[in-house]
Design a protein around this motif. Structure first.
Motif, PDB file in Angstrom:
ATOM      1  N   TYR A  31       3.591  19.337  43.579  1.00  0.00           N
ATOM      2  CA  TYR A  31       3.644  17.896  43.335  1.00  0.00           C
ATOM      3  C   TYR A  31       2.425  17.456  42.520  1.00  0.00           C
ATOM      4  O   TYR A  31       2.547  16.714  41.533  1.00  0.00           O
ATOM      5  CB  TYR A  31       3.663  17.120  44.660  1.00  0.00           C
ATOM      6  N   VAL A  40       2.228  15.787  38.583  1.00  0.00           N
ATOM      7  CA  VAL A  40       1.601  14.502  38.244  1.00  0.00           C
ATOM      8  C   VAL A  40       0.459  14.717  37.258  1.00  0.00           C
ATOM      9  O   VAL A  40       0.282  13.952  36.301  1.00  0.00           O
ATOM     10  CB  VAL A  40       1.095  13.787  39.511  1.00  0.00           C
ATOM     11  N   HIS A  47       1.727  10.654  34.954  1.00  0.00           N
ATOM     12  CA  HIS A  47       2.610   9.515  35.199  1.00  0.00           C
ATOM     13  C   HIS A  47       3.440   9.844  36.445  1.00  0.00           C
ATOM     14  O   HIS A  47       4.148  10.859  36.469  1.00  0.00           O
ATOM     15  CB  HIS A  47       3.520   9.292  33.989  1.00  0.00           C
ATOM     16  N   PHE A  48       3.356   9.001  37.470  1.00  0.00           N
ATOM     17  CA  PHE A  48       4.045   9.297  38.723  1.00  0.00           C
ATOM     18  C   PHE A  48       5.562   9.249  38.544  1.00  0.00           C
ATOM     19  O   PHE A  48       6.291  10.047  39.132  1.00  0.00           O
ATOM     20  CB  PHE A  48       3.602   8.333  39.821  1.00  0.00           C
ATOM     21  N   GLN A 101       9.855   8.256  43.652  1.00  0.00           N
ATOM     22  CA  GLN A 101       8.410   8.113  43.469  1.00  0.00           C
ATOM     23  C   GLN A 101       7.636   7.847  44.756  1.00  0.00           C
ATOM     24  O   GLN A 101       6.530   8.386  44.925  1.00  0.00           O
ATOM     25  CB  GLN A 101       8.123   7.018  42.440  1.00  0.00           C
ATOM     26  N   SER A 110       4.099   9.699  45.761  1.00  0.00           N
ATOM     27  CA  SER A 110       2.822   8.991  45.865  1.00  0.00           C
ATOM     28  C   SER A 110       2.172   9.209  47.215  1.00  0.00           C
ATOM     29  O   SER A 110       0.956   9.404  47.317  1.00  0.00           O
ATOM     30  CB  SER A 110       3.043   7.487  45.622  1.00  0.00           C
ATOM     31  N   ILE A 113       0.568  12.684  47.391  1.00  0.00           N
ATOM     32  CA  ILE A 113      -0.692  12.776  46.646  1.00  0.00           C
ATOM     33  C   ILE A 113      -1.810  12.062  47.407  1.00  0.00           C
ATOM     34  O   ILE A 113      -2.943  12.566  47.482  1.00  0.00           O
ATOM     35  CB  ILE A 113      -0.529  12.186  45.232  1.00  0.00           C
ATOM     36  N   ARG A 165      -6.376   5.557  38.836  1.00  0.00           N
ATOM     37  CA  ARG A 165      -5.159   4.783  38.627  1.00  0.00           C
ATOM     38  C   ARG A 165      -5.497   3.453  37.967  1.00  0.00           C
ATOM     39  O   ARG A 165      -6.458   2.795  38.355  1.00  0.00           O
ATOM     40  CB  ARG A 165      -4.446   4.550  39.962  1.00  0.00           C
TER      41      ARG A 165
END
Length: 283
Positions: free
Chosen positions: A8, A12, A17-18, A29, A33, A36, A50
């Motif tokens: 994962y 990314v 870009h997620f 998504q 997220s 991560i 971010r």
């Protein structure tokens, strides 16, 4: 850290870009997220910066990316060696009419160095089947170009190449610095046989129905232009040959190089191949 979480993270980190990473991983998504954020909490360090403009790797993220790739490489080698021990270490790879692509050449070298015991069968196909035999079950994975009917397939973009109009060198339009599709509206185009994937046909015809000589290979495309003065599209980066030239088309989307394989295929040889292709083609 689980290997899945590292995959994962690498997705990314490579996509930055997620949303694109989630598409690549075939997941939504939000869970990506969360995974991560959990990884960052376990490490006690932010891996991404971010912002509204997107994400960027932090220094810690850059270090982890290098280490994660090494770990995933080793895990893939373990899977492949296990497959070899089970007598299943053969991979059939299809190439769409362009085995001279330098990225494909680099990928072949990198794959052989990592997996010298894997037997790779190569099937070079013509331009009439952009899936290169995947729908027919003839190959395990294809290095090809979109767009095409991806039903039952997983498709990952590797690179985007600009395209142009293929013309005779003495064609009046050959003196132009660039063209638009409207400049070619009244010309005879080469075309693919009836029954060719309509999405593929439409792209290479600029979204219009064209009439002209039928071609099946890159060489036949060139010869149709050279002998008949027809027109068509080709890649800007390819040398067209004597007597021909390529003029950029400003209103055409680039041609996208993709890796494609059967949806749900768990063959470790395929997944190793695709991951290495993603790395090689984006360098």
């Amino acid at each position: 850290m689980e290997l899945r979480t590292l995959r994962y993270f690498v997705a990314v980190a490579e996509e930055l870009h997620f949303g694109r990473a989630a598409v690549r991983l075939h997941m939504s998504q939000p869970p990506l997220s969360r995974a991560i954020r959990q990884l960052e909490a376990e490490l006690g360090a932010a891996l991404f910066e971010r912002s509204p403009a997107g994400v960027a790797l932090t220094e810690a993220g850059a270090v982890l990316l290098d280490e994660a790739r090494g770990l995933l490489d080793h895990a893939d080698q373990v899977r492949v060696r296990a497959a070899a021990a089970a007598g299943a270490a053969t991979l059939t790879v299809a190439l769409l009419g362009d085995s001279t692509d330098p990225d494909a050449t680099r990928l072949a070298g990198a794959y052989h160095r990592l997996h010298p015991d894997v037997g790779v069968r190569v099937r070079e196909t013509d331009l009439t089947d952009p899936t290169c035999g995947l729908h027919a079950g003839a190959v395990d994975v294809a290095l090809t170009r979109g767009p095409f009917d991806g039903t039952g397939l997983t498709v990952r973009e590797l690179r985007a190449d600009p395209v142009g109009a293929l013309l005779r060198a003495d064609d009046p339009l050959a003196r132009r610095g660039s063209l638009e599709l409207a400049d070619l509206a009244d010309r005879v185009w080469f075309r693919f046989p009836d029954g060719t994937d309509p999405r593929w046909q439409s792209y290479w015809h600029g979204g219009e129905r064209r009439e002209g000589p039928v071609v099946r290979t890159v060489q036949e495309c060139r010869q149709a232009v050279l002998w008949n003065g027809t027109v068509g599209m080709t890649l800007l980066g390819h040398a067209p040959g004597d007597g021909l030239t390529v003029v950029p088309l400003l209103d055409m989307e680039p041609s996208r190089v993709v890796a494609a394989w059967h949806e749900g295929d768990t063959n470790p040889l395929v997944h190793t191949f695709v991951r290495m292709a993603t790395e090689v083609y984006r360098r």
